[in-house]
Structures are given as structure tokens and as C-alpha cells.
Design an enzyme around this catalytic site. Structure first.
Site, PDB file in Angstrom:
ATOM      1  N   HIS A   1      -2.693   8.334   6.048  1.00  0.00           N
ATOM      2  CA  HIS A   1      -2.952   7.001   5.516  1.00  0.00           C
ATOM      3  C   HIS A   1      -4.393   6.631   5.884  1.00  0.00           C
ATOM      4  O   HIS A   1      -5.152   6.190   5.044  1.00  0.00           O
ATOM      5  CB  HIS A   1      -1.936   6.021   6.093  1.00  0.00           C
ATOM      6  CG  HIS A   1      -2.007   4.646   5.521  1.00  0.00           C
ATOM      7  ND1 HIS A   1      -1.934   4.408   4.181  1.00  0.00           N
ATOM      8  CD2 HIS A   1      -2.161   3.430   6.112  1.00  0.00           C
ATOM      9  CE1 HIS A   1      -2.034   3.090   3.957  1.00  0.00           C
ATOM     10  NE2 HIS A   1      -2.174   2.490   5.105  1.00  0.00           N
TER      11      HIS A   1
ATOM     12  N   HIS B   1      -9.608   2.421  -0.013  1.00  0.00           N
ATOM     13  CA  HIS B   1      -8.169   2.185   0.026  1.00  0.00           C
ATOM     14  C   HIS B   1      -7.786   1.599  -1.336  1.00  0.00           C
ATOM     15  O   HIS B   1      -8.143   0.459  -1.648  1.00  0.00           O
ATOM     16  CB  HIS B   1      -7.818   1.242   1.161  1.00  0.00           C
ATOM     17  CG  HIS B   1      -6.335   1.101   1.386  1.00  0.00           C
ATOM     18  ND1 HIS B   1      -5.399   1.652   0.524  1.00  0.00           N
ATOM     19  CD2 HIS B   1      -5.623   0.516   2.377  1.00  0.00           C
ATOM     20  CE1 HIS B   1      -4.181   1.381   0.966  1.00  0.00           C
ATOM     21  NE2 HIS B   1      -4.285   0.697   2.092  1.00  0.00           N
TER      22      HIS B   1
ATOM     23  N   CYS C   1       0.805  -1.225   0.000  1.00  0.00           N
ATOM     24  CA  CYS C   1       0.000   0.000   0.000  1.00  0.00           C
ATOM     25  C   CYS C   1       0.837   1.275   0.000  1.00  0.00           C
ATOM     26  O   CYS C   1       0.283   2.375   0.045  1.00  0.00           O
ATOM     27  CB  CYS C   1      -0.952  -0.037   1.181  1.00  0.00           C
ATOM     28  SG  CYS C   1      -1.926  -1.557   1.163  1.00  0.00           S
TER      29      CYS C   1
END
Lengths: 704, 94
Positions: A289, A326, A159
Site C-alpha cells: 500500500h 495514491h 482506498c
């Protein structure tokens, strides 16, 4: 060489997200607090805990060209084109690089093929089509469509992949290797990640709620984000207008756990501190994040507080994931573009889904809709599976003070190791600690460990590792999906899923060996080892790490072998050497750091040249000092390589071809073997040359 | 199925499902904590809990609830056996 480092301008940017097909559409939707998280339509979600995702609708797959396109690549093309159009650069007229971060590539399309192969393991058309969608396919399709690019890098750090694409681009620009870089991330939704995150219980059954006390996990999304980055001087000279500047960055690895973040957020706090200190700016906004998992949000809030002190109470913090989900390998790039746009437009997007802030996430949140604010400098954070974390600091152009240019450092090789088929692997590992490592991760770990023999634990903690892998875990991905096909989504294996991410082997290696420097994977088909080596040289030379182990691994794969058999049945001439497996690794170290710890130097890196279709700059190589004591080592037999060498200053040197069978990591073995032989002074200089389907690398080494 | 055999099956399942190579299933104490860092604990973590839940559902056809409700069930092999025994349909096979 004192003097200011060139400023790095973002002169174009593009986005594709669930809330907008362009940067402008996305940013406006973000400010209005539109949410793209809806019932998934792309594939059947029967049996899944959650059925929601931030899906991009209306993705059209181009039909031109020889190869099939993936949704990931189609979204990447759209975002990259938008960035290039805004920057008004002609990629054909200048030296322009391409860097892509991704985790799934064409997995969605591969899944349909795996379903066919599940029914008939030898279905020829499905087997041959499998070759269309490795992680590198996005770079290859973009090269054919909007290139050529002078160099191309595909990387994966889960990620944080998209953020690391920008870091790689910055390194290339500071080294003067390119005039501009198109850099970003792209990831399409697929059954594998959707089922895997569901199996981990990591997905909220409702739309995610970052920093909210009722948060139950993330929402997955998909999309692409790309920038054009260039040196300010050259950009100004051609009249380009900057959106924002990449002021600084910091990256490292937690070496903690393959899925869970380090609970105290120590690495995150230290990366935030390092990046902000290096930029020498006050921070006006943080694009977090903010995944909305129970573990991430409090540790991120606490790390921000530790890094910024009481000032954090006056800095707005928001997460875009409540709106666009995400987006995994794309997230770091998409969110960097959002952050740059916040700076450019003086507007801060909100955190959608946040209604009751968790006391453990005490921050100056931005609930509701976006707000106007002067944003001179901002942070964008990205944390990946396996603990690969990256922090970017973006700023208004010319806002950050000039930084001293870091002189390019000499890179030496202080260790090398190879693993071949049949070598002991399990016996060299602690079975308890290695229980989550698959075969690829085990091969990578023992090889990196052997290369690092003599490097103590303290020095290992400051070491990074960059490992190449061509195809990822094909057989394990197939097995994971076959189980889902047969037993349903809720019986998917949560323990298997983390091993299917392309950065899993390098992540396991970092965790097992305690390597906390820059950690990520590269992919470049049969030159994956060369790509990892080239990238690691850049990371060490630029000063992002003192020591990085560069290598590659390739495990035997029944499916890859069936694919190749199907391919060679059509063109037997390509069958080549015996298929095997193996890994190789070199410890690349700044010469000063090697000297400081009294390390034995095997070889010095003289030059790394890489090229794509069209260019083959071997004639520009520096000539060897003594051709009689220099050796050319070909990674494999390639048509045309002799002609390339005959036109180079190494034309009269003895040539040999590595005799290690055939697999995609051979380049890493060739480099390790060349370093060892230079260490023994079998010859004084070596040129390792690796080629594969339209790409090539030539790496010149010299004895110390 | 008698409880001793059930416990022994659970131990084998734990070793296989979580890839505890080199661990003899018979050496796992019935009452030892499965999770956490305490002395005598098997030292399993949250990822193991998820995998074990899937394994138990597949093997015994019994769903382990998610989240905090799973904690007491996952306390030890004995606790797991009691849960499985209690949740089994009448005259259910093993």
C-alpha cells in the site's frame, strides 16, 4: 461438493496512470523509475499546502450519448477497453459482469456545478446536470458504450475500492453467476479530495517518499485499472492466454478510526496471513500500500514481518505510489494490474523517492530502477479510510495448488430493522462516541445496531456490513466546497472531509459497532439497498464472512430535492410518492452459523436475480411452492413491472407496493419488512422487486 | 480581552468545533490535557487538533504551527490562551 475450485485467470488488463496511457507504457515507465508527480494543472491550487499531484494529461471526454462524461469515466473506459481487447472477449456474446470501485466518480465535474449553484441555488441547468455524475455514472456510461453487461456493481471502500472490485468479481465467477467479469477501479483528481487530504496534513509538499525516513505524507494521483477475469476452464477452452491468476484474497475492517490506521496493524497482519495461507504459495514480491504517510509505512512493514516471519527479509517490497501517486479508489485495481504484470514479465518495479529507508520500515526495498526477478506469487495490499483493508494474492497461472471448492452456503436472515423519518436517532447513540457521525452515518448505525439486537460483541466482531447509498453526502460536500470557495483552501475543514467519502457512513457504522468483517458501500441509484443485499448474499454464500448486515440509508438532502423539483418541473408524471428519508437493514447469515449461535431465523434467501437494460430474467425465477401463501412486494410503482411479473412464475401471487414514501434506500426497507413479516408467518414466501432507470433486482425469500 | 473571557471563548470553541455534544464548556478545566488518554484528559486526537487549529485561526486570526511545534500550544486551554494572547497584535481586538 468436493473437487477443486475453478482457477481465476486474469486474461486481459488495462491501465491509465500519470506515467502511461496503457498497461505496457505504465509498466515500462515504472521500471525506469519515471515519476508522474508534478505541479497540478487541472485546477487552481492557491492556498493549498501542497500543489503537486500525479495528474493524467490528455484525458479526452467522449461526446457521444445523452449524458455528460466525467474524467473518471473516460479513464475507466480507456482501461476497460484495453483489458477487453487484450482478453479478446465479446461482452455481448457471453454473460459478462462489470464491477467498478471508485470514491469520487464525477466529483471534478460536479464541483463546477456546485460553484454555479453557490452563486444561484436554483440554476436549472446546473441542477439537472448534477444527475449526470453520481458514483454509478461510470458503470452506466461503460454499459452504454461497451456493454451490455449482465450485472453491474459499483462499490466504495475508499482506498481499497479497486481491490474489492476484484474480490467481488471473483465471488461472481466462483458462484457461476457470470462467465467473465470486467473489474477495476477509477478515480479522477478533484478539488474535494485534493483540498481534503491537504486539510488533513496528509500530503507531502514534495513528491512522496514511501518508506523513507524523511517521508511527510502521500502524493495524490488519478487513473484507472481494469482486468478481465474468468474461470480458467472456460478461458482455456476459448484459447485465452492468462496474465496471472487471482490465487486468494482476504478483507476486513479495523473498526478503529475514520482516518487513522490501527497503529499496530493487527488487522493488516491477519489479512496478510489469511490470504497467503489460503493461496498456499511462497511470496516472491509485495506491492505495498506504501502511501508514504508517517503512520502507514511502519505499520505495514511491521504487519508484513509478523505475517511472513523472517522470510520477509528476502522478499522485495515496493510501492508504486512514488510514481503514480495514491489513486484512491483506483489504487487497489491499478496496483493489482501492476502486480500481475510483474508476475507476467518477471520484473519488479521500484519505490521511487526512497533514498534513506526508515529503520522502522525495515524491508528488502527496491530503490532506484526496476529489476528482473522470477515472481511466481505476489501480494498487493490496499488499506482504506475507515479501516477497510484488502489483501490480494496473485500468482503465475497454475502455480498455486488447487483449492477445495467451498460449497455455496445457504443464507438466512436473522435480524431486520427499519428507520423512518421522525424516528429517534440521536437518543439511541452515545453522543460522545457518535460526535463524528453525520446524519447518514447515524441513521445507518442505529439501523444496523437494531438489526443486530441479540448478537453479542464477539459475534459482532466477526460481522461485516455492506450498505447502499445512492448519492453520497451531497449537501455536506457542497458545504465543504462553499467554505473553500469563500475562505480559501487552507480553511477547509479537516473534520468534515472524511464524511464526504461515499464509504464514510458504512465506515462509521463499522467503527461504532465494532464490526470487523468485510465492510464496504455499494451505489445503484434507487436500487442501492437491493444492490447491497445482493452483494452481501454473495459474500456470505461464498464463505468470505459468516454474517454480513446488508442495508441502505438515504437522508433528506436540500440539494437532491431541488434537483428533483427541477427535473419534475420538466416531466411532472415522474413526481411520484412523497419524498422522505430512512434506512433498512437485514442480518444475512450462513445457516450453519445462525444455528450454531441459536439465532432465530426470520427467513431464508431463496434466490437473487439482478439485471440490466435488455435482460429481465423474471421468467426464469423458481416458482413459489404455494402461490396462495406467497406475496410479491414492489419497492415502488414502476411502469412495466406488472408485465414483467405477468411473465414470471409468480404471476398469480398477490402483489402489494411498499407504502413508505419515496427515497433511494426503499429497497432495504422492503427487504427488512418482508423478512419481519415472514418471521411472523403473515405469508410463507415473498418476492421483493425493485427497479430503477435500466436496472432491476428480484429477491425471493421464504419463511424458515 | 481578559484572560478569563478568552479561556471561556476557547472552551466554547472546542465544544462547538469538535461537536462535543452534551459537554458543558464551563466544565473543562483550564489545565486539563486536551489530548491523549490520561485521566482527566479531554481525550482529543490528531484529527481534532487539525480542526481546532482551523477554528482558532478563523476565530482569532492566529495561525497554529503544524507538527511538533503545536504540541505545547495544544497542551491545555491555558496554554492555548497564552499562545493566542502572546501572538495577538498590540491592542488587537477579541
Amino acid at each position: 461438493m468436493a473437487g477443486p475450485a475453478p482457477r481465476l485467470w486474469i486474461t486481459g488488463a488495462g491501465l491509465v496512470t500519470a506515467v502511461g496511457a496503457t498497461r505496457d507504457a505504465t509498466f515500462r515507465a515504472l521500471l525506469r523509475c519515471e515519476r508522474g508527480i508534478r505541479p497540478l494543472t487541472l485546477f487552481d491550487t492557491t492556498g493549498q499546502r501542497s500543489t503537486l499531484a500525479a495528474e493524467v494529461t490528455g484525458v479526452e471526454l467522449p461526446t457521444h450519448g445523452r449524458e455528460a462524461w466525467s474524467r473518471t469515466t473516460a479513464m475507466a473506459l480507456s482501461a476497460a477497453r484495453e483489458a477487453i481487447a487484450e482478453a479478446r472477449i465479446d461482452v455481448r456474446a457471453r454473460r459478462v459482469g462489470l464491477v467498478i470501485g471508485s470514491t469520487t466518480g464525477g466529483m471534478f465535474e460536479t464541483e463546477a456545478l456546485l460553484a454555479e449553484l453557490h452563486a444561484d441555488p436554483d440554476a436549472k441547468d446546473a441542477l439537472l446536470a448534477m444527475l449526470s455524475h453520481p458514483l454509478t455514472s461510470t458503470g452506466d456510461r461503460l454499459t452504454e458504450t461497451i456493454g451490455p453487461f449482465s450485472r453491474v456493481r459499483t462499490l466504495c471502500s475508499a482506498c481499497s475500492s479497486g481491490a474489492n472490485a476484484l474480490v467481488v468479481a471473483a465471488g461472481w465467477l466462483l458462484a457461476g453467476e457470470v462467465d467473465a467479469v470486467v473489474a477495476g477501479g477509477a478515480d479522477g483528481l478533484c478539488r474535494l479530495t485534493f483540498t481534503g487530504f491537504n486539510a488533513l496534513g496528509a500530503i507531502d509538499t514534495e513528491a512522496c517518499r514511501p518508506f523513507d525516513r524523511r517521508r511527510r505524507g502521500l502524493s495524490l494521483g488519478e487513473g484507472a485499472g481494469f482486468v478481465v477475469m474468468e474461470r480458467a476452464g472456460a478461458a482455456r477452452a476459448r484459447g485465452a492466454r492468462p496474465i496471472a491468476e487471482l490465487a486468494s484474497w482476504a478483507l476486513g475492517a479495523e473498526a478503529h478510526h475514520i482516518t487513522n490506521p490501527e497503529p499496530r496493524g493487527d488487522l493488516v497482519a491477519s489479512l496478510l496471513s489469511r490470504a497467503i495461507a489460503r493461496a498456499k504459495v511462497g511470496i516472491d514480491y509485495v506491492n505495498a500500500h506504501g502511501t508514504a504517510t508517517p503512520l502507514n509505512d511502519p505499520l505495514e512493514a511491521s504487519a508484513l514481518r509478523r505475517a511472513l516471519g523472517p522470510a520477509i527479509d528476502a522478499i522485495p517490497v515496493s510501492s508504486s505510489k512514488g510514481q503514480i501517486g495514491h489513486t484512491l479508489g483506483a489504487a487497489g485495481a491499478i496496483e493489482a494490474v501492476i502486480t500481475a504484470t510483474a508476475i507476467e514479465r518477471g520484473a519488479i518495479p521500484p519505490t521511487a523517492g526512497l533514498e534513506e529507508p526508515d529503520a522502522a520500515c525495515a524491508l528488502l526495498h527496491v530503490p532506484g530502477v526496476g529489476r528482473d526477478a522470477r515472481v511466481r506469487a505476489a501480494v498487493s495490499s490496499s488499506f482504506g479510510f475507515g479501516g477497510m483493508d484488502t489483501v490480494l494474492v496473485l500468482a503465475q497461472p497454475e502455480h498455486a495448488p488447487e483449492r477445495e471448492d467451498r460449497a455455496r452456503r445457504t443464507v438466512v436472515i436473522t435480524g431486520a430493522a427499519v428507520t423512518r423519518e421522525g424516528d429517534a436517532i440521536d437518543a439511541r447513540l452515545d453522543v460522545g462516541r457518535a460526535r463524528r457521525l453525520d446524519r447518514a452515518a447515524k441513521m445507518a448505525t442505529v439501523t444496523v445496531d437494531a438489526a443486530l439486537a441479540g448478537v453479542d460483541a464477539a459475534a459482532r466482531a466477526a460481522t461485516g456490513t455492506i450498505l447502499g447509498g445512492a448519492f453520497g453526502s451531497v449537501d455536506a460536500s457542497a458545504a465543504f466546497l462553499h467554505r473553500v470557495f469563500e475562505k480559501g483552501a487552507r480553511m477547509a475543514s479537516p473534520a468534515e472531509f472524511p464524511n464526504l467519502v461515499p464509504s464514510s457512513p458504512v465506515g462509521h457504522t463499522s467503527i461504532y459497532l465494532g464490526l470487523r468483517g468485510p465492510v464496504f458501500a455499494t451505489a445503484d441509484l434507487a436500487t442501492s439497498g437491493e444492490s447491497a443485499f445482493a452483494q452481501a448474499v454473495d459474500v456470505v454464500a461464498s464463505g468470505d464472512a459468516d454474517r454480513v448486515v446488508a442495508g441502505a440509508f438515504e437522508e433528506r438532502s436540500a440539494i437532491v430535492e431541488r434537483i428533483l423539483a427541477a427535473l419534475f418541473a420538466r416531466s411532472p408524471a415522474k413526481a411520484g410518492a412523497r419524498r422522505t428519508e430512512g434506512a433498512g437493514a437485514c442480518v444475512l447469515e450462513a445457516e450453519d452459523a445462525a444455528r450454531a449461535r441459536g439465532a432465530r431465523v426470520l427467513a431464508r434467501v431463496v434466490e437473487v436475480v439482478e439485471w440490466r437494460d435488455g435482460g429481465a430474467p423474471l421468467r426464469e425465477l423458481a416458482p413459489p411452492h404455494d402461490a396462495a401463501r406467497a406475496r410479491v412486494i414492489l419497492v415502488r410503482e414502476n411502469g412495466g413491472v406488472d408485465e414483467l411479473l405477468d411473465a414470471s412464475p409468480w404471476r398469480s401471487c398477490a402483489r402489494e407496493t411498499l407504502a413508505e414514501g419515496e427515497h433511494e434506500a426503499l429497497g432495504a426497507l422492503a427487504l427488512a419488512i418482508a423478512a419481519e413479516r415472514l418471521g411472523r408467518r403473515e405469508f410463507d414466501e415473498a418476492l421483493v422487486v425493485g427497479l430503477a432507470r435500466g436496472r432491476g433486482y428480484a429477491i425471493a425469500l421464504a419463511a424458515a | 480581552m481578559d484572560l478569563t473571557r478568552l479561556k471561556s471563548e476557547i472552551k466554547t470553541l472546542i465544544v462547538d468545533e469538535l461537536n462535543l455534544q452534551g459537554k458543558d464548556p464551563a466544565s473543562i478545566d483550564d489545565e486539563a490535557p486536551l489530548f491523549g488518554e490520561a485521566a482527566g484528559s479531554l481525550g482529543l486526537d490528531s484529527l481534532d487538533a487539525l480542526q481546532l487549529a482551523i477554528g482558532i485561526e478563523e476565530r482569532f486570526g492566529i495561525r497554529i504551527p503544524e507538527g511538533d511545534e503545536a504540541r505545547p500550544i495544544f497542551r491545555s486551554v491555558s496554554a492555548l490562551a497564552a499562545h493566542i494572547e502572546g501572538a495577538r497584535p498590540m491592542n488587537g481586538g477579541g
